[in-house]
Design a protein around this motif. Structure first.
Motif, short mmCIF file in Angstrom:
data_model
loop_
_atom_site.label_atom_id
_atom_site.label_comp_id
_atom_site.label_asym_id
_atom_site.label_seq_id
_atom_site.Cartn_x
_atom_site.Cartn_y
_atom_site.Cartn_z
N ILE A 114 4.64 -2.73 15.53
CA ILE A 114 3.83 -2.94 16.87
C ILE A 114 2.57 -3.69 16.55
CG2 ILE A 114 3.14 -2.44 19.08
CD1 ILE A 114 5.65 -0.67 19.15
N GLY A 115 1.81 -2.77 15.78
CA GLY A 115 0.49 -2.99 15.33
C GLY A 115 0.24 -4.50 14.92
N LEU A 116 1.30 -4.63 13.62
CA LEU A 116 0.96 -5.84 12.98
C LEU A 116 1.55 -7.02 13.88
CD1 LEU A 116 3.06 -4.95 9.59
CD2 LEU A 116 0.66 -5.65 9.79
N LEU A 117 2.40 -6.89 14.68
CA LEU A 117 2.73 -7.92 15.69
C LEU A 117 1.76 -8.46 16.66
CD1 LEU A 117 6.32 -6.89 16.68
CD2 LEU A 117 5.53 -9.04 15.20
N ALA A 118 0.88 -7.26 16.95
CA ALA A 118 -0.45 -7.71 17.82
C ALA A 118 -1.50 -8.12 16.89
CB ALA A 118 -0.85 -6.30 18.45
N SER A 119 -1.89 -7.48 15.88
CA SER A 119 -2.98 -7.87 14.91
C SER A 119 -2.92 -9.33 14.31
CB SER A 119 -3.06 -7.01 13.72
OG SER A 119 -3.39 -5.79 14.30
N GLU A 120 -1.56 -9.58 13.87
CA GLU A 120 -1.60 -10.81 12.94
C GLU A 120 -1.61 -12.23 13.80
OE1 GLU A 120 -0.18 -13.48 9.86
OE2 GLU A 120 -1.04 -11.43 10.05
N PRO A 121 -1.39 -12.13 14.94
CA PRO A 121 -1.42 -13.54 16.12
C PRO A 121 -3.18 -13.56 16.22
CG PRO A 121 0.40 -12.20 16.77
CD PRO A 121 -0.04 -11.49 15.72
N ALA A 122 -3.74 -12.28 16.74
CA ALA A 122 -5.24 -12.20 16.72
C ALA A 122 -6.02 -12.78 15.69
CB ALA A 122 -5.59 -10.73 17.26
N LEU A 123 -5.54 -12.08 14.29
CA LEU A 123 -6.29 -12.76 13.32
C LEU A 123 -5.89 -14.15 12.97
CD1 LEU A 123 -7.78 -12.50 10.48
CD2 LEU A 123 -5.74 -11.29 9.54
N VAL A 124 -4.88 -14.73 13.09
CA VAL A 124 -4.87 -16.28 12.96
C VAL A 124 -5.45 -17.01 14.02
CG1 VAL A 124 -2.84 -17.90 13.16
CG2 VAL A 124 -2.25 -16.01 11.95
N ALA A 125 -5.69 -16.52 15.30
CA ALA A 125 -6.23 -17.15 16.45
C ALA A 125 -7.76 -17.20 15.83
CB ALA A 125 -6.10 -16.51 17.52
N VAL A 126 -8.38 -16.22 15.57
CA VAL A 126 -9.89 -16.19 15.27
C VAL A 126 -10.09 -17.09 13.94
CG1 VAL A 126 -11.47 -14.65 14.25
CG2 VAL A 126 -10.20 -13.89 16.29
N ALA A 127 -9.19 -17.08 13.08
CA ALA A 127 -9.26 -17.70 11.83
C ALA A 127 -9.19 -19.28 12.18
CB ALA A 127 -8.09 -17.21 10.82
N LEU B 227 0.74 -1.14 0.01
CA LEU B 227 -0.06 -0.19 0.22
C LEU B 227 0.76 1.33 0.00
CD1 LEU B 227 -2.92 -1.03 2.62
CD2 LEU B 227 -2.86 -0.71 0.30
N THR B 228 2.01 1.34 0.64
CA THR B 228 2.83 2.44 0.73
C THR B 228 4.00 2.31 0.35
OG1 THR B 228 4.07 1.96 2.74
CG2 THR B 228 1.83 2.66 3.05
N GLY B 229 4.46 1.31 -0.18
CA GLY B 229 5.75 1.03 -0.99
C GLY B 229 7.00 1.23 0.20
N ARG B 230 6.73 1.22 1.42
CA ARG B 230 7.79 1.27 2.37
C ARG B 230 7.47 0.45 3.37
NH1 ARG B 230 5.79 6.47 1.90
NH2 ARG B 230 4.83 6.19 3.94
N ARG B 231 8.67 -0.16 4.11
CA ARG B 231 8.52 -0.83 5.29
C ARG B 231 7.93 -0.08 6.28
NH1 ARG B 231 14.42 -0.02 5.82
NH2 ARG B 231 14.88 1.11 7.69
N PRO B 232 7.32 -0.89 7.26
CA PRO B 232 6.43 -0.39 8.27
C PRO B 232 7.22 0.21 9.51
CG PRO B 232 6.38 -2.58 8.67
CD PRO B 232 6.93 -2.41 7.51
N GLY B 233 6.81 1.37 9.96
CA GLY B 233 7.42 1.94 10.91
C GLY B 233 7.33 1.29 12.12
N LEU B 234 7.86 1.97 13.42
CA LEU B 234 7.85 1.30 14.68
C LEU B 234 6.53 1.05 15.16
CD1 LEU B 234 9.22 0.19 16.99
CD2 LEU B 234 9.42 2.36 18.04
N VAL B 235 5.59 2.06 15.00
CA VAL B 235 4.34 1.65 15.66
C VAL B 235 3.39 1.05 14.75
CG1 VAL B 235 2.06 3.06 15.73
CG2 VAL B 235 4.26 4.30 16.56
N SER B 236 3.38 0.85 13.33
CA SER B 236 3.06 -0.20 12.36
C SER B 236 3.42 -1.35 12.72
CB SER B 236 3.13 0.28 11.10
OG SER B 236 2.39 1.69 10.85
#
Length: 205
Positions: free
Chosen positions: A73-86, A62-71
């Motif tokens: 951290i958000g990915l590290l939290a969202s990805e396991p939650a998404l996998v757990a629900v899936a 989407l942005t053409g750049r690697r995620p910053g620190l905040v993003s």
């Protein structure tokens, strides 16, 4: 997700279709009390797993750049939650009984809130068709659906999961257009230094 929605809403008769609007048949994710509707939960779980594969790649797409620190951290939290629900949704579909995701309500809460917030952040950094894709992906999330197009006359609006899936397809098409649009332009920055180098050899000292 469209196929999963069809499993829930392919009904005959007014009474039967009205009954399917009951939250008893919700499968994103299943929660007690729950009644299985065909293979809706199984297909829904597979759909969420596919999304889980794509989610870590979205900052670059989407942005053409690697995620910053905040993003990150958000990915590290969202990805396991998404996998757990899936996985919980998939296992529920296979067993016919509710399987709670890892960390229970916490996983569901992070899955609901995390991806939309991340996508909003990516939308700010995106441009053109990529930004349109990010906005559409936000609209496809269960958080947005839960307060808009998933609200029905009784409980759930018929085919709302298919609406979410269709919006996701539209987002993917926008991202493909963005990739096709940017590919030829990506060569332009390399051409300028080349011309400059050639020019410098012909200029007098």
């Amino acid at each position: 997700m469209i196929a999963a929605s069809r499993q829930r809403w392919a009904c005959s008769g007014v009474e039967a279709c009205e009954r399917r609007q009951d939250h008893l048949f919700d499968f994103l994710p299943p929660a007690e009390p729950w009644e299985q509707a065909g293979s809706a939960a199984l297909l829904g779980g597979v759909s969420l797993l596919v999304l889980a594969i794509a989610l870590p790649l979205l900052p670059w797409a989407l942005t053409g750049r690697r995620p910053g620190l905040v993003s990150a951290i958000g990915l590290l939290a969202s990805e396991p939650a998404l996998v757990a629900v899936a996985v919980a949704t998939l296992r529920s579909g296979l067993s016919g009984a509710v399987v709670a995701p890892t960390l229970g309500a916490w996983s569901v809460a992070i899955w609901m809130v995390g991806p939309p917030v991340l996508l909003a952040r990516f939308a700010v950094g995106a441009r053109g068709w990529a930004r349109a894709s990010a906005v559409l992906l936000i609209l496809a999330t269960p958080l947005v659906a839960a307060v808009t197009y998933a609200i029905g006359e009784y409980d759930a609006r018929p085919w709302w999961e298919a609406t979410s899936g269709s919006i996701t397809v539209a987002a993917a098409l926008c991202l493909l257009v963005a990739a096709a649009w940017q590919a030829p332009r990506s060569l332009e920055p390399d051409a300028a230094p080349l011309r400059a180098d050639v020019g410098s050899t012909t200029q007098p000292r």
